[in-house]
Write a protein that holds these residues in place. Sequence first.
Motif, short mmCIF file in Angstrom:
data_model
loop_
_atom_site.label_atom_id
_atom_site.label_comp_id
_atom_site.label_asym_id
_atom_site.label_seq_id
_atom_site.Cartn_x
_atom_site.Cartn_y
_atom_site.Cartn_z
N ARG A 151 -9.02 -8.84 -0.97
CA ARG A 151 -10.43 -8.43 -0.90
C ARG A 151 -11.00 -8.87 0.43
O ARG A 151 -11.01 -10.04 0.76
CB ARG A 151 -11.24 -9.05 -2.04
CG ARG A 151 -12.72 -8.67 -2.01
CD ARG A 151 -13.48 -9.32 -3.14
NE ARG A 151 -14.91 -9.04 -3.04
CZ ARG A 151 -15.49 -7.95 -3.52
NH1 ARG A 151 -14.76 -7.05 -4.13
NH2 ARG A 151 -16.79 -7.77 -3.40
N GLN A 168 -10.08 -1.59 5.10
CA GLN A 168 -10.01 -0.39 4.25
C GLN A 168 -8.74 -0.41 3.39
O GLN A 168 -8.75 0.06 2.24
CB GLN A 168 -10.03 0.88 5.11
CG GLN A 168 -11.36 1.14 5.80
CD GLN A 168 -11.47 0.43 7.13
OE1 GLN A 168 -10.59 -0.33 7.53
NE2 GLN A 168 -12.56 0.69 7.84
N ALA A 175 -9.04 -3.18 0.56
CA ALA A 175 -9.93 -2.80 -0.53
C ALA A 175 -9.22 -2.00 -1.60
O ALA A 175 -9.71 -1.88 -2.72
CB ALA A 175 -11.11 -2.00 0.02
N GLN A 176 -8.04 -1.46 -1.29
CA GLN A 176 -7.32 -0.61 -2.23
C GLN A 176 -6.06 -1.25 -2.80
O GLN A 176 -5.32 -0.61 -3.54
CB GLN A 176 -6.94 0.72 -1.55
CG GLN A 176 -8.14 1.49 -1.02
CD GLN A 176 -7.73 2.76 -0.31
OE1 GLN A 176 -7.15 3.67 -0.91
NE2 GLN A 176 -8.02 2.84 0.98
N VAL A 177 -5.80 -2.50 -2.42
CA VAL A 177 -4.61 -3.20 -2.90
C VAL A 177 -5.04 -4.39 -3.75
O VAL A 177 -5.83 -5.22 -3.30
CB VAL A 177 -3.73 -3.69 -1.73
CG1 VAL A 177 -2.53 -4.48 -2.24
CG2 VAL A 177 -3.26 -2.48 -0.90
N GLU A 178 -4.53 -4.46 -4.96
CA GLU A 178 -4.90 -5.55 -5.87
C GLU A 178 -4.49 -6.90 -5.30
O GLU A 178 -3.38 -7.06 -4.78
CB GLU A 178 -4.22 -5.33 -7.23
CG GLU A 178 -4.66 -6.32 -8.30
CD GLU A 178 -4.03 -6.03 -9.65
OE1 GLU A 178 -4.25 -6.82 -10.58
OE2 GLU A 178 -3.31 -5.00 -9.76
N TYR A 222 0.84 -1.19 0.00
CA TYR A 222 0.00 0.00 0.00
C TYR A 222 0.88 1.25 0.00
O TYR A 222 1.99 1.24 0.55
CB TYR A 222 -0.90 -0.03 1.23
CG TYR A 222 -1.88 1.11 1.33
CD1 TYR A 222 -2.85 1.30 0.36
CD2 TYR A 222 -1.85 2.00 2.40
CE1 TYR A 222 -3.76 2.34 0.45
CE2 TYR A 222 -2.76 3.04 2.51
CZ TYR A 222 -3.71 3.21 1.52
OH TYR A 222 -4.61 4.24 1.62
#
Length: 344
Positions: free
Chosen positions: A256, A247, A250-253, A215
């Motif tokens: 999930r 949170q 949700a922003q790191v490929e 991140y």
Amino acid sequence: MPLHRFFADDIRALRLGTDGFEAGSERERTARLADRAARSALPVLIQTEAGSGATALARAIHGSGERKTRSFVAFRTNEALSGRDTQEAALLRHMKDARGGTLFIEDVGRLSGHAQERLAESLFRQDAGPRAGRRLDIRLIASAGFDLSENVREGRFREDLYYRLQTMALALLPLRGQRDVIAEWAGLFARRFASDEGKTIRGLSADALSLLSRYDWPGNLRQLENAVYRAVILADGAFLTPSEFPQIAAQVEGFRIDIPPLPSVRALAPLRAQEPGAKHDPHALSLIRESGDMLTLAELEERAIRFALVHYQGHMSAISRHLGIGRSTLYRKLKELGLNDAAA
């Protein structure tokens, strides 16, 4: 020496050093300059992004220098001023409070023109020696973004003050520029918060460390500290996992985590009868211990204050305003809880 030694709570009793840094690395250069700055009386300019640890590094420099037994006073230029107070007047008060010690100005580029003038006058009087009238004996450390030179070119920051601060300039990398230390910082925060919350947490899982290292952390150390704090509150096991960082995941490929919806107003009443340890909103403060007994009002107040310190990043005006108490009351409560350093 681990990087966090710069920022440890007891750094004032330690000497800065460079042992353990990779030779020729950016961290080694910063460490050497910081050590040199601690042994000098020159003003220091820490250039970095917000939340990267400039305040803690300033404390480390102060705590390793000749003035370590004197006051360390922090002036935050982004805090709202009350009443008829001006930034210039507030700066002058902080300068007097720091007499004989160190004044740290956070985000010096936000100083007003009048405040810049006052600061420049003080520095130039110090340069002139003890015979200069009204000499104020302080050690100045300031932080600024990397765009301060652009402010000078645009006439928004005094050129003479800029070059005076540039005498001893340090560049502190943002967190995304030193991913190899993210795991160390996360572990440090996890141990601290676990101890504060009375939880037994042995560390972070490999998956969690992989998530955090991938991140970009736009909020830098402050954001990482807040994320780990929430993770510790959420954790039920011995290790923090990606599930405690929804949170971020949700922003790191490749990661999930499904975040459950907040309960409706109708569903809140039955929660009072839930068993200890039941899942709850990560932003809520629990009313019960793991034993099932309720917390006392004093314990709830302490938890609320500790949470506010992290959530509002140590900004006393915001904390007192949102807790609904006066600043003098807040400082008294911090002293009673042994959190005096947070008010600096």
